[in-house]
Design a protein around this motif. Structure first.
Motif, PDB file in Angstrom:
ATOM      1  N   MET A   1       1.009  -1.620   0.089  1.00 14.31           N
ATOM      2  CA  MET A   1      -0.031  -0.151  -0.328  1.00 14.31           C
ATOM      3  C   MET A   1       0.699   1.146   0.177  1.00 14.31           C
ATOM      4  N   ALA A   2       2.128   1.522   0.788  1.00 17.43           N
ATOM      5  CA  ALA A   2       2.728   2.473   0.763  1.00 17.43           C
ATOM      6  C   ALA A   2       3.037   2.872  -0.398  1.00 17.43           C
ATOM      7  N   ASN A   3       3.164   1.837  -1.410  1.00 15.32           N
ATOM      8  CA  ASN A   3       3.826   2.374  -2.354  1.00 15.32           C
ATOM      9  C   ASN A   3       2.945   3.177  -3.510  1.00 15.32           C
ATOM     10  N   GLN A   4       1.101   2.495  -3.434  1.00 17.16           N
ATOM     11  CA  GLN A   4       0.251   3.389  -4.055  1.00 17.16           C
ATOM     12  C   GLN A   4       0.010   4.454  -3.330  1.00 17.16           C
ATOM     13  N   THR A   5      -0.181   4.298  -2.104  1.00 15.92           N
ATOM     14  CA  THR A   5       0.096   6.114  -1.508  1.00 15.92           C
ATOM     15  C   THR A   5       1.458   7.355  -2.333  1.00 15.92           C
ATOM     16  N   SER A   6       2.287   6.783  -2.198  1.00 12.90           N
ATOM     17  CA  SER A   6       3.481   7.435  -2.855  1.00 12.90           C
ATOM     18  C   SER A   6       2.986   7.480  -4.715  1.00 12.90           C
ATOM     19  N   GLU A   7       2.677   6.760  -5.119  1.00 15.09           N
ATOM     20  CA  GLU A   7       2.208   7.310  -6.355  1.00 15.09           C
ATOM     21  C   GLU A   7       1.380   8.282  -6.678  1.00 15.09           C
ATOM     22  N   VAL A   8       0.642   8.541  -5.568  1.00 13.59           N
ATOM     23  CA  VAL A   8      -0.925   9.474  -6.114  1.00 13.59           C
ATOM     24  C   VAL A   8      -0.328  10.972  -5.507  1.00 13.59           C
ATOM     25  N   LEU A   9       1.054  10.463  -4.179  1.00 12.56           N
ATOM     26  CA  LEU A   9       1.268  12.061  -4.196  1.00 12.56           C
ATOM     27  C   LEU A   9       2.467  12.625  -5.160  1.00 12.56           C
ATOM     28  N   GLU A  10       3.339  11.151  -6.424  1.00 12.76           N
ATOM     29  CA  GLU A  10       3.834  11.582  -7.489  1.00 12.76           C
ATOM     30  C   GLU A  10       2.587  11.881  -8.368  1.00 12.76           C
ATOM     31  N   THR A  11       1.329  12.135  -8.531  1.00 18.81           N
ATOM     32  CA  THR A  11       0.705  12.724  -9.806  1.00 18.81           C
ATOM     33  C   THR A  11       1.315  14.188  -9.845  1.00 18.81           C
ATOM     34  N   PHE A  12       1.331  14.252  -8.227  1.00 19.01           N
ATOM     35  CA  PHE A  12       1.091  16.173  -7.935  1.00 19.01           C
ATOM     36  C   PHE A  12       2.321  16.722  -8.163  1.00 19.01           C
ATOM     37  N   PHE A  13       3.802  15.874  -8.760  1.00 18.44           N
ATOM     38  CA  PHE A  13       4.763  15.871  -8.676  1.00 18.44           C
ATOM     39  C   PHE A  13       4.701  17.507  -9.673  1.00 18.44           C
ATOM     40  N   GLU A  14       4.514  17.645 -10.747  1.00 16.51           N
ATOM     41  CA  GLU A  14       5.028  18.579 -11.850  1.00 16.51           C
ATOM     42  C   GLU A  14       3.973  20.311 -11.697  1.00 16.51           C
ATOM     43  N   GLU A  15       3.358  19.758 -10.508  1.00 14.35           N
ATOM     44  CA  GLU A  15       2.139  21.044 -10.064  1.00 14.35           C
ATOM     45  C   GLU A  15       2.669  21.996  -9.203  1.00 14.35           C
ATOM     46  N   THR A  16       3.618  20.374  -8.167  1.00 15.29           N
ATOM     47  CA  THR A  16       4.308  21.545  -6.945  1.00 15.29           C
ATOM     48  C   THR A  16       5.778  21.846  -7.029  1.00 15.29           C
ATOM     49  N   ILE A  17       6.493  21.370  -8.062  1.00 14.56           N
ATOM     50  CA  ILE A  17       7.595  22.115  -8.468  1.00 14.56           C
ATOM     51  C   ILE A  17       7.339  23.145  -9.130  1.00 14.56           C
ATOM     52  N   GLN A  18       6.043  23.634 -10.249  1.00 10.52           N
ATOM     53  CA  GLN A  18       6.238  24.497 -10.700  1.00 10.52           C
ATOM     54  C   GLN A  18       5.819  25.700  -9.970  1.00 10.52           C
ATOM     55  N   ASN A  19       4.952  25.507  -9.148  1.00 10.03           N
ATOM     56  CA  ASN A  19       5.140  26.528  -7.110  1.00 10.03           C
ATOM     57  C   ASN A  19       6.190  26.401  -6.353  1.00 10.03           C
ATOM     58  N   MET A  20       7.575  25.724  -6.414  1.00  4.98           N
ATOM     59  CA  MET A  20       9.187  25.744  -6.474  1.00  4.98           C
ATOM     60  C   MET A  20       9.854  27.011  -6.526  1.00  4.98           C
ATOM     61  N   TYR A  41      -0.696  12.789   1.772  1.00  2.29           N
ATOM     62  CA  TYR A  41       0.405  12.913   1.908  1.00  2.29           C
ATOM     63  C   TYR A  41      -0.184  12.598   3.546  1.00  2.29           C
ATOM     64  N   VAL A  42      -0.730  12.700   4.365  1.00  3.21           N
ATOM     65  CA  VAL A  42      -1.128  12.096   5.717  1.00  3.21           C
ATOM     66  C   VAL A  42      -1.557  10.213   5.135  1.00  3.21           C
ATOM     67  N   ALA A  43      -2.101  10.499   4.380  1.00  2.46           N
ATOM     68  CA  ALA A  43      -2.136   8.910   4.039  1.00  2.46           C
ATOM     69  C   ALA A  43      -1.746   8.454   3.427  1.00  2.46           C
ATOM     70  N   ALA A  44      -0.063   8.630   3.065  1.00  2.00           N
ATOM     71  CA  ALA A  44       0.938   8.051   2.765  1.00  2.00           C
ATOM     72  C   ALA A  44       1.463   7.986   3.437  1.00  2.00           C
ATOM     73  N   LEU A  45       1.637   8.876   4.783  1.00  2.00           N
ATOM     74  CA  LEU A  45       2.830   7.976   6.106  1.00  2.00           C
ATOM     75  C   LEU A  45       2.127   7.575   6.878  1.00  2.00           C
ATOM     76  N   ALA A  46       0.995   7.806   6.997  1.00  3.35           N
ATOM     77  CA  ALA A  46       0.108   6.330   7.422  1.00  3.35           C
ATOM     78  C   ALA A  46       0.717   4.912   6.912  1.00  3.35           C
ATOM     79  N   SER A  47       1.098   4.830   6.033  1.00  2.78           N
ATOM     80  CA  SER A  47       0.703   3.634   5.587  1.00  2.78           C
ATOM     81  C   SER A  47       2.796   3.411   4.945  1.00  2.78           C
ATOM     82  N   TYR A  48       3.387   3.344   6.140  1.00  2.59           N
ATOM     83  CA  TYR A  48       4.872   3.510   5.993  1.00  2.59           C
ATOM     84  C   TYR A  48       5.890   3.271   7.481  1.00  2.59           C
ATOM     85  N   THR A  49       5.860   2.007   7.895  1.00  3.47           N
ATOM     86  CA  THR A  49       6.189   1.740   9.527  1.00  3.47           C
ATOM     87  C   THR A  49       6.593   2.697  10.263  1.00  3.47           C
TER      88      THR A  49
END
Length: 96
Positions: A1-20, A41-49
């Motif tokens: 599941m951890a991989n899936q939640t970071s995949e979801v965050l990855e879909t926001f990378f381009e948008e986030t980079i544009q705002n950096m 982000y919180v869902a992704a955190l919760a999926s890791y040990t």
């Protein structure tokens, strides 16, 4: 599941980079990503040990896939304060 939640965050990378800024650290990127997409982000955190360490490691691996495309790696082991304000090192990036 951890991989899936970071995949979801990855879909926001381009948008986030544009705002950096033109040059930014991984720590700054994590904060901007977490602020703009708190639920995911919180869902992704919760999926890791070891939530912050493991998620951030995974996110950096995903950022590296954009090296040469949207961003360029400038320096590894760049002195920075982590998202908790603790002195650390991170990767320094520059937008293309």
């Amino acid at each position: 599941m951890a991989n899936q939640t970071s995949e979801v965050l990855e879909t926001f990378f381009e948008e986030t980079i544009q705002n950096m800024e033109r040059q930014f650290t991984s720590h700054e990127f994590f904060l901007k990503l977490a602020h703009a997409h708190q639920n995911e982000y919180v869902a992704a955190l919760a999926s890791y040990t070891s939530p912050f360490k493991d998620l951030h490691y995974d996110l950096v691996k995903r950022l590296r896939k954009l090296d040469g495309k949207l961003i360029s790696l400038q320096k590894t082991d760049y002195p920075s304060r982590d998202i908790f304000g603790i002195a650390s090192t991170t990767t320094l990036w520059r937008k293309k």
